[in-house]
Design a protein around this motif. Structure first.
Motif, short mmCIF file in Angstrom:
data_model
loop_
_atom_site.label_atom_id
_atom_site.label_comp_id
_atom_site.label_asym_id
_atom_site.label_seq_id
_atom_site.Cartn_x
_atom_site.Cartn_y
_atom_site.Cartn_z
N THR A 1 0.84 -1.21 0.00
CA THR A 1 0.00 0.00 0.00
C THR A 1 0.87 1.25 0.00
O THR A 1 2.06 1.19 0.36
CB THR A 1 -0.90 0.05 1.25
OG1 THR A 1 -0.07 0.18 2.42
CG2 THR A 1 -1.75 -1.21 1.37
N ILE A 2 0.28 2.36 -0.36
CA ILE A 2 1.02 3.62 -0.34
C ILE A 2 1.39 3.99 1.10
O ILE A 2 2.46 4.58 1.35
CB ILE A 2 0.21 4.75 -1.00
CG1 ILE A 2 1.10 5.97 -1.24
CG2 ILE A 2 -1.02 5.11 -0.18
CD1 ILE A 2 2.22 5.74 -2.21
N GLU A 3 0.56 3.59 2.07
CA GLU A 3 0.88 3.85 3.47
C GLU A 3 2.15 3.09 3.89
O GLU A 3 2.98 3.62 4.65
CB GLU A 3 -0.29 3.45 4.38
CG GLU A 3 -1.51 4.33 4.27
CD GLU A 3 -2.36 4.05 3.03
OE1 GLU A 3 -3.20 4.90 2.70
OE2 GLU A 3 -2.18 2.98 2.39
N ALA A 4 2.28 1.86 3.38
CA ALA A 4 3.49 1.08 3.67
C ALA A 4 4.71 1.73 3.05
O ALA A 4 5.78 1.79 3.66
CB ALA A 4 3.32 -0.35 3.16
N ALA A 5 4.55 2.22 1.81
CA ALA A 5 5.67 2.89 1.14
C ALA A 5 6.10 4.13 1.92
O ALA A 5 7.31 4.38 2.11
CB ALA A 5 5.27 3.26 -0.28
N GLU A 6 5.15 4.89 2.39
CA GLU A 6 5.46 6.11 3.13
C GLU A 6 6.07 5.78 4.50
O GLU A 6 6.87 6.57 5.03
CB GLU A 6 4.20 6.95 3.29
CG GLU A 6 3.71 7.54 1.96
CD GLU A 6 2.35 8.20 2.06
OE1 GLU A 6 1.66 7.98 3.10
OE2 GLU A 6 1.96 8.91 1.12
N ALA A 7 5.72 4.62 5.05
CA ALA A 7 6.28 4.23 6.36
C ALA A 7 7.77 3.96 6.27
O ALA A 7 8.48 4.06 7.28
CB ALA A 7 5.54 3.00 6.89
N ILE A 8 8.25 3.60 5.09
CA ILE A 8 9.68 3.28 4.93
C ILE A 8 10.55 4.45 5.40
O ILE A 8 11.58 4.24 6.04
CB ILE A 8 9.98 2.92 3.46
CG1 ILE A 8 9.39 1.53 3.14
CG2 ILE A 8 11.49 2.93 3.19
CD1 ILE A 8 9.52 1.12 1.70
N VAL B 1 15.02 -3.35 2.02
CA VAL B 1 14.57 -3.73 0.69
C VAL B 1 13.05 -3.73 0.67
O VAL B 1 12.41 -4.30 1.56
CB VAL B 1 15.09 -5.14 0.31
CG1 VAL B 1 14.63 -5.53 -1.09
CG2 VAL B 1 16.61 -5.20 0.42
N ALA B 2 12.48 -3.09 -0.33
CA ALA B 2 11.02 -3.05 -0.47
C ALA B 2 10.57 -4.19 -1.37
O ALA B 2 11.06 -4.35 -2.49
CB ALA B 2 10.58 -1.72 -1.06
N ASP B 3 9.66 -5.00 -0.88
CA ASP B 3 9.15 -6.16 -1.61
C ASP B 3 7.85 -5.76 -2.32
O ASP B 3 6.86 -5.41 -1.67
CB ASP B 3 8.88 -7.32 -0.64
CG ASP B 3 8.61 -8.62 -1.36
OD1 ASP B 3 9.57 -9.22 -1.86
OD2 ASP B 3 7.43 -9.03 -1.43
N ALA C 1 7.03 4.53 -5.23
CA ALA C 1 6.82 5.20 -3.94
C ALA C 1 7.83 4.74 -2.91
O ALA C 1 8.33 5.54 -2.10
CB ALA C 1 5.40 4.97 -3.45
N ALA C 2 8.14 3.44 -2.90
CA ALA C 2 9.11 2.91 -1.93
C ALA C 2 10.48 3.53 -2.15
O ALA C 2 11.16 3.92 -1.19
CB ALA C 2 9.18 1.39 -2.05
N MET C 3 10.90 3.66 -3.40
CA MET C 3 12.20 4.27 -3.69
C MET C 3 12.19 5.74 -3.32
O MET C 3 13.18 6.26 -2.78
CB MET C 3 12.55 4.07 -5.17
CG MET C 3 12.91 2.63 -5.51
SD MET C 3 13.50 2.41 -7.21
CE MET C 3 11.94 2.40 -8.12
N GLU C 4 11.11 6.42 -3.58
CA GLU C 4 11.01 7.84 -3.22
C GLU C 4 11.06 8.05 -1.71
O GLU C 4 11.45 9.13 -1.25
CB GLU C 4 9.72 8.42 -3.79
CG GLU C 4 9.72 8.53 -5.32
CD GLU C 4 8.40 9.00 -5.89
OE1 GLU C 4 8.38 9.44 -7.05
OE2 GLU C 4 7.38 8.90 -5.16
N ASN C 5 10.71 7.01 -0.96
CA ASN C 5 10.73 7.10 0.51
C ASN C 5 11.96 6.47 1.13
O ASN C 5 12.01 6.27 2.34
CB ASN C 5 9.46 6.48 1.08
CG ASN C 5 8.27 7.43 1.01
OD1 ASN C 5 8.11 8.32 1.84
ND2 ASN C 5 7.43 7.24 -0.01
N GLY C 6 12.96 6.16 0.28
CA GLY C 6 14.25 5.78 0.84
C GLY C 6 14.62 4.32 0.81
O GLY C 6 15.64 3.94 1.41
#
Length: 351
Positions: free
Chosen positions: A59-66, A78-80, A90-95
């Motif tokens: 989810t986008i919330e999970a991506a932002e939590a990173i 690592v984002a799965d 989104a995961a890459m944008e959040n680090g």
């Protein structure tokens, strides 16, 4: 060895490939959106020896939590990603330090290109992952079932898709729950690529059965010089994955450090609770930063001889036991003081 000649890939502040040390991974089983629970679990994994952590990003919330998770941990994340290419971006944008995708299930070529473009802008590695359970129907038909050859062809097709987009900061992962198929697939793959490999036996099972399958599979693969980073996949506490991976690497001579506990299987001569004692010793030595072997033996008859290859050990008797160092008896110790005596020696090691 193959791993000496794979490409080097930077993941956060860690490096895999090109003869770098084999790094140990695990994956959180908390909802990534729950930052507090996820961080708490990652810190436990770090303490156990985890060197790279993977979190699911559905989810986008999970991506932002990173972004917040990264502030509180000390290892690469690592984002799965499955099914939705937007979550990868989104995961890459959040680090995220690396992403794991199967290019075949996140959309068409344009969606894959969007992910690759973002990865290129940020120089973020992409792990291309293929599992035997999701092998494409044409390849199943071509090879008359799920085979090692089909798994390898599937992985290389996806790698070529990303290479055609002019990106090669890649790691490859091919997994199967069939141990010998997985071994064969890795043997085939290393002959056709120089990308570093993440290795593991997928869906291995519970802590008991999964450890056996993983030890066999990873042992065969790693001992062939294949593999740059590993995960032991278990249905249980992820900390058990780290403990198992460390022991597998140490047993193969691929990792040093940490106390190794050896103990006898017990017999009719055993007059103490050896099983309980060995378990207490194993728990006690976890936090010692020593590279030694500790023996726990069940009787004073053969204990000194059986423990002579250990750095230090204890052997039980009736009411008392022996404290042994380098095969030599240091002194007799009351049975209920054996653990305490061993701890005192470890506290002052190597004095």
């Amino acid at each position: 060895m193959y791993r000496d000649h794979t490409r080097k890939v930077q993941i956060g502040d860690r490096c895999i490939g090109g003869g770098s040390p084999i790094l140990i991974q695990s994956m959180t089983n908390t909802p990534t959106e729950d930052v507090e629970a996820t961080v708490r679990q990652i810190l436990r994994l770090e303490q156990a020896g985890c060197e790279i952590i993977r979190c699911t990003v559905p989810t986008i919330e999970a991506a932002e939590a990173i972004a917040e998770i990264k502030k509180q941990i000390h290892i690469p994340l690592v984002a799965d990603i499955h099914f939705d290419y937007r979550m990868a971006i989104a995961a890459m944008e959040n680090g995220a330090d690396k992403i794991r995708i199967n290019p075949g299930n996140i959309g068409g070529r344009e969606q894959v290109k969007a992910v690759v473009d973002t990865a290129r802008e940020r120089n973020i590695p992409i792990r291309v992952g293929v599992n035997s359970g999701s092998l494409e129907k044409p390849l199943v038909e071509k090879y008359h079932g799920v085979t090692a050859e089909g798994i390898v062809e599937s992985a290389l097709e996806k790698v070529r898709m990303i290479e055609e987009l002019e990106y090669d900061n890649l790691v490859i992962s091919i997994k199967s729950s069939d141990v010998m198929m997985c071994v064969r697939a890795h043997e085939l793959l290393v002959e056709q690529t120089a990308y570093p490999l993440h290795v593991g036996i997928t869906e291995a099972g519970t802590v008991w059965s999964g450890n056996i399958k993983s030890a066999l599979g990873l042992g065969l693969i790693l001992n062939r010089g294949i593999g740059d980073t590993v995960r032991v996949s278990l249905s249980g506490d992820p900390v058990e994955e780290i403990r198992s991976a460390r022991l597998i690497l140490r047993t193969l001579g691929l990792r040093r450090g940490g106390v190794e506990v050896v103990s006898c299987p017990t017999c009719g001569r055993t007059k103490i609770d050896l099983i309980g004692l060995a378990s207490r010793v194993e728990a006690m030595v976890e936090d010692y930063p020593l590279d030694i072997r500790v023996a726990v033996m069940g009787c004073a008859v053969n204990g000194p001889g059986e423990a002579k290859e250990a750095d230090i050990g204890i052997a039980g008797g009736i009411g008392e036991g022996l404290l042994i160092k380098k095969g030599e008896i240091l002194r007799k110790v009351p049975e209920d003081k054996l653990l305490e005596a061993l701890k005192q020696e470890l506290d002052h090691w190597p004095a």
